[in-house]
Design a protein around this motif. Structure first.
Motif, PDB file in Angstrom:
ATOM      1  N   VAL A  61       8.568  11.889  13.307  1.00  0.00           N
ATOM      2  CA  VAL A  61       9.451  11.257  12.330  1.00  0.00           C
ATOM      3  C   VAL A  61       9.553  12.050  11.033  1.00  0.00           C
ATOM      4  CG1 VAL A  61       9.296   8.882  13.175  1.00  0.00           C
ATOM      5  CG2 VAL A  61       7.466   9.809  11.745  1.00  0.00           C
ATOM      6  N   TRP A  62       8.550  12.877  10.724  1.00  0.00           N
ATOM      7  CA  TRP A  62       8.566  13.673   9.497  1.00  0.00           C
ATOM      8  C   TRP A  62       8.846  15.154   9.776  1.00  0.00           C
ATOM      9  CZ3 TRP A  62       3.604  11.410   6.774  1.00  0.00           C
ATOM     10  CH2 TRP A  62       3.909  10.124   6.285  1.00  0.00           C
ATOM     11  N   SER A  63       9.387  15.444  10.927  1.00  0.00           N
ATOM     12  CA  SER A  63       9.716  16.829  11.264  1.00  0.00           C
ATOM     13  C   SER A  63      10.838  17.353  10.375  1.00  0.00           C
ATOM     14  CB  SER A  63      10.139  16.915  12.732  1.00  0.00           C
ATOM     15  OG  SER A  63      10.765  18.144  13.006  1.00  0.00           O
ATOM     16  N   PRO A  64      10.795  18.639  10.008  1.00  0.00           N
ATOM     17  CA  PRO A  64      11.898  19.216   9.233  1.00  0.00           C
ATOM     18  C   PRO A  64      13.159  19.442  10.060  1.00  0.00           C
ATOM     19  CG  PRO A  64      10.278  20.900   9.746  1.00  0.00           C
ATOM     20  CD  PRO A  64       9.692  19.592  10.212  1.00  0.00           C
ATOM     21  N   THR A  65      13.077  19.287  11.386  1.00  0.00           N
ATOM     22  CA  THR A  65      14.240  19.546  12.243  1.00  0.00           C
ATOM     23  C   THR A  65      14.604  18.374  13.153  1.00  0.00           C
ATOM     24  OG1 THR A  65      12.782  20.604  13.864  1.00  0.00           O
ATOM     25  CG2 THR A  65      13.875  22.037  12.282  1.00  0.00           C
ATOM     26  N   VAL A  66      13.617  17.685  13.718  1.00  0.00           N
ATOM     27  CA  VAL A  66      13.902  16.555  14.616  1.00  0.00           C
ATOM     28  C   VAL A  66      14.600  15.448  13.822  1.00  0.00           C
ATOM     29  CG1 VAL A  66      12.866  14.762  16.061  1.00  0.00           C
ATOM     30  CG2 VAL A  66      11.979  17.099  16.135  1.00  0.00           C
ATOM     31  N   ALA A  67      15.574  14.813  14.440  1.00  0.00           N
ATOM     32  CA  ALA A  67      16.345  13.737  13.794  1.00  0.00           C
ATOM     33  C   ALA A  67      17.010  14.203  12.502  1.00  0.00           C
ATOM     34  CB  ALA A  67      15.481  12.508  13.531  1.00  0.00           C
ATOM     35  N   PRO A 120       8.930  24.440   5.907  1.00  0.00           N
ATOM     36  CA  PRO A 120       9.922  25.379   5.373  1.00  0.00           C
ATOM     37  C   PRO A 120       9.916  25.334   3.840  1.00  0.00           C
ATOM     38  CG  PRO A 120      10.871  23.959   7.079  1.00  0.00           C
ATOM     39  CD  PRO A 120       9.543  23.394   6.751  1.00  0.00           C
ATOM     40  N   GLU A 121       9.843  26.470   3.233  1.00  0.00           N
ATOM     41  CA  GLU A 121       9.720  26.526   1.774  1.00  0.00           C
ATOM     42  C   GLU A 121      10.870  25.801   1.080  1.00  0.00           C
ATOM     43  OE1 GLU A 121       9.308  29.916  -1.754  1.00  0.00           O
ATOM     44  OE2 GLU A 121       9.093  30.471   0.360  1.00  0.00           O
ATOM     45  N   THR A 170      10.212  21.949   0.745  1.00  0.00           N
ATOM     46  CA  THR A 170       8.944  21.461   0.193  1.00  0.00           C
ATOM     47  C   THR A 170       9.158  20.427  -0.906  1.00  0.00           C
ATOM     48  OG1 THR A 170       7.823  23.541   0.705  1.00  0.00           O
ATOM     49  CG2 THR A 170       6.797  22.126  -0.946  1.00  0.00           C
ATOM     50  N   GLU A 171      10.051  20.694  -1.837  1.00  0.00           N
ATOM     51  CA  GLU A 171      10.285  19.757  -2.943  1.00  0.00           C
ATOM     52  C   GLU A 171      10.867  18.446  -2.432  1.00  0.00           C
ATOM     53  OE1 GLU A 171       9.253  20.067  -6.081  1.00  0.00           O
ATOM     54  OE2 GLU A 171       8.303  21.903  -5.326  1.00  0.00           O
ATOM     55  N   GLU A 172      11.703  18.535  -1.408  1.00  0.00           N
ATOM     56  CA  GLU A 172      12.276  17.310  -0.839  1.00  0.00           C
ATOM     57  C   GLU A 172      11.190  16.476  -0.163  1.00  0.00           C
ATOM     58  OE1 GLU A 172      15.105  14.442  -0.104  1.00  0.00           O
ATOM     59  OE2 GLU A 172      15.184  16.194  -1.423  1.00  0.00           O
ATOM     60  N   TYR A 173      10.263  17.140   0.510  1.00  0.00           N
ATOM     61  CA  TYR A 173       9.122  16.421   1.102  1.00  0.00           C
ATOM     62  C   TYR A 173       8.336  15.690   0.015  1.00  0.00           C
ATOM     63  CZ  TYR A 173       8.923  17.821   6.049  1.00  0.00           C
ATOM     64  OH  TYR A 173       9.150  17.952   7.396  1.00  0.00           O
ATOM     65  N   LYS A 174       8.101  16.350  -1.107  1.00  0.00           N
ATOM     66  CA  LYS A 174       7.344  15.731  -2.196  1.00  0.00           C
ATOM     67  C   LYS A 174       8.036  14.462  -2.687  1.00  0.00           C
ATOM     68  CE  LYS A 174       5.175  19.946  -4.001  1.00  0.00           C
ATOM     69  NZ  LYS A 174       5.067  20.875  -5.153  1.00  0.00           N
ATOM     70  N   ARG A 175       9.352  14.529  -2.843  1.00  0.00           N
ATOM     71  CA  ARG A 175      10.093  13.349  -3.307  1.00  0.00           C
ATOM     72  C   ARG A 175      10.008  12.217  -2.291  1.00  0.00           C
ATOM     73  NH1 ARG A 175      13.492  17.381  -5.551  1.00  0.00           N
ATOM     74  NH2 ARG A 175      14.629  17.641  -3.595  1.00  0.00           N
ATOM     75  N   LEU A 229       1.281  18.230  -0.710  1.00  0.00           N
ATOM     76  CA  LEU A 229       2.547  17.641  -1.153  1.00  0.00           C
ATOM     77  C   LEU A 229       2.351  16.531  -2.170  1.00  0.00           C
ATOM     78  CD1 LEU A 229       4.371  17.442   2.300  1.00  0.00           C
ATOM     79  CD2 LEU A 229       5.062  18.869   0.371  1.00  0.00           C
ATOM     80  N   VAL A 230       1.428  15.600  -1.892  1.00  0.00           N
ATOM     81  CA  VAL A 230       1.336  14.394  -2.729  1.00  0.00           C
ATOM     82  C   VAL A 230      -0.062  14.121  -3.259  1.00  0.00           C
ATOM     83  CG1 VAL A 230       3.324  13.312  -1.628  1.00  0.00           C
ATOM     84  CG2 VAL A 230       1.040  12.920  -0.679  1.00  0.00           C
ATOM     85  N   GLY A 231      -1.037  14.969  -2.918  1.00  0.00           N
ATOM     86  CA  GLY A 231      -2.381  14.762  -3.443  1.00  0.00           C
ATOM     87  C   GLY A 231      -3.132  13.613  -2.807  1.00  0.00           C
ATOM     88  N   GLN A 232      -2.624  13.082  -1.717  1.00  0.00           N
ATOM     89  CA  GLN A 232      -3.289  11.993  -1.003  1.00  0.00           C
ATOM     90  C   GLN A 232      -3.786  12.519   0.343  1.00  0.00           C
ATOM     91  OE1 GLN A 232      -2.101   7.688   1.080  1.00  0.00           O
ATOM     92  NE2 GLN A 232      -0.862   8.441  -0.611  1.00  0.00           N
ATOM     93  N   THR A 233      -5.025  12.199   0.694  1.00  0.00           N
ATOM     94  CA  THR A 233      -5.565  12.629   1.984  1.00  0.00           C
ATOM     95  C   THR A 233      -5.258  11.562   3.025  1.00  0.00           C
ATOM     96  OG1 THR A 233      -7.376  13.846   0.929  1.00  0.00           O
ATOM     97  CG2 THR A 233      -7.626  13.295   3.268  1.00  0.00           C
TER      98      THR A 233
END
Length: 383
Positions: free
Chosen positions: A117-123, A154-155, A158-163, A185-189
């Motif tokens: 669900v969090w793939s940069p390409t799938v869906a 993908p570089e 990255t910023e979009e993942y953080k948001r 990305l978010v500082g959470q483990t």
């Protein structure tokens, strides 16, 4: 409080639908008022239907021709999946082709379910599967065994993942490799959680599969998701040695329409003397594994259910194109069943296993998964 699940519930392959069903049922078993959000955009749904998306290209026209030749089987298969989804899991009455313009969903919290669900390409990197956008503005956000599917982001994304991941309250991922990515990305483990199919025990899956076999007599069940040269040859050899017939289900993932038609139509299986059952519903798929004398598979979830049902099985962890099924290989290693990898030199389908020891290892995974889900339910109550 009402809880929604966002995942690939309309992806008509057995693993995707059964993992969704398992998460839904596990949460209900824990007392949650929980349903699956019936979100299925056209770009995703048409992967499995007769009229594919983007028909007006050379590749699109080839795919359309393949789907038209497979029309009868696809219609039957899609109907069987739709019936399963409607009857075996609690799903939202509202069906969403898009969430654009939806200002608010009727949930207090939403869990991003498992799969890539969090793939940069799938869906298509759809923000909906990140619970990102106006529809999710006022809900508490969680994830369970979400997969990124890559070891490096993908570089440019990255910023979009953080948001998109910034306001998840609790996070769980499917692979260890995702932990450092999320931390950066978010500082959470995040917690690493088992696939949802392990959240239900074997008895629950057996009840869903049914006690009466779909197929009479002893048989070998062959289930594959990519061109399965090695495992097909083994099936022919095993059938000759045992006198068992081979029942075959293909969920063939390929962009080559000719190859897809050859396997999904059953022509490849018929040439080898196999009996093809490509339109079975997910519960019938479970039935075929449960009642088989032997199981041969080249999929992670085929491996999961072979283990849960304590079958004499082999799993193919390296596909014909050289790519690896790392999840299946890791699962075999985790459960002490590496000798059931058909790609290993010491593979043996008749090996005697200590299934109670295997069950103990799975029970630990299940308990940890349930604990994490309970943490989500507790957090939901802490307004």
């Amino acid at each position: 409080m009402k809880l929604g699940i966002m995942t690939f519930q309309r992806a008509n392959n057995y693993g995707a639908v059964l993992q969704c069903c398992a998460l839904n049922r596990a949460l209900q078993n824990l007392g949650a008022d929980c349903e699956v959000i019936d979100y299925s955009p056209d770009y995703f749904r048409k992967l499995y239907h007769v009229l594919p998306e983007k028909m007006f290209s050379v590749q699109g026209l080839k795919t359309l021709a393949c789907h038209l030749l497979l029309r009868k089987m696809l219609v039957q298969r899609n109907a069987s999946f739709d019936l399963f989804v409607g009857n075996k899991m609690k799903i939202s009455k509202q069906h969403y082709l898009t969430l654009d313009g939806v200002s608010e969903l009727p949930y207090d919290a939403v869990i991003t379910g498992s799969d890539q669900v969090w793939s940069p390409t799938v869906a298509r990197f759809d923000p909906a599967f990140f619970l990102y956008g106006d529809a999710f503005r006022n809900v508490r956000k969680y994830s369970y065994a979400a997969s990124i599917g890559v070891k490096q982001l993908p570089e440019e994304k990255t910023e979009e993942y953080k948001r998109r991941l910034a306001d998840y309250r609790l996070m769980s991922v499917r692979e260890e490799s995702a932990v450092p990515l999320v931390e950066q990305l978010v500082g959470q483990t995040p917690t690493v959680s088992c696939d949802p199919t392990f959240l239900l025990d074997a008895d629950e899956w057996k009840a869903m599969a049914g006690a009466k076999p779909l197929v009479d007599g002893e048989y070998i069940y062959l289930y594959y998701v990519k061109q399965p040269q090695e495992i097909r040859e083994y099936a022919k050899k095993l059938a000759k040695e045992t006198g068992c017939k081979v029942i075959c289900t293909s969920c063939f993932f390929t962009r080559a329409p000719g190859a897809k038609y050859h396997y999904m139509s059953g022509k490849a299986d018929q040439q080898d003397g196999f009996v093809t059952m490509n339109a079975v519903a997910p519960d019938e798929y479970l039935n075929l594994i449960l009642h088989a004398k032997y199981v041969l598979c080249s999929s992670f979830h085929g491996t999961v259910f072979s283990i849960l049902f304590r079958k004499q099985f082999l799993s193919q962890t390296v596909w014909h194109d050289g790519s690896s099924n790392d999840r299946a290989a890791n699962l075999l290693k985790l459960t002490g069943l590496s000798g059931r990898d058909i790609c290993s030199a010491n593979a043996s389908i008749d090996k005697v296993e200590d299934w109670d020891a295997v069950a103990e290892k799975i029970a630990v995974l299940r308990e940890n998964g349930h604990q994490y889900l309970n943490d989500i339910l507790t957090d939901m109550q802490e307004a």
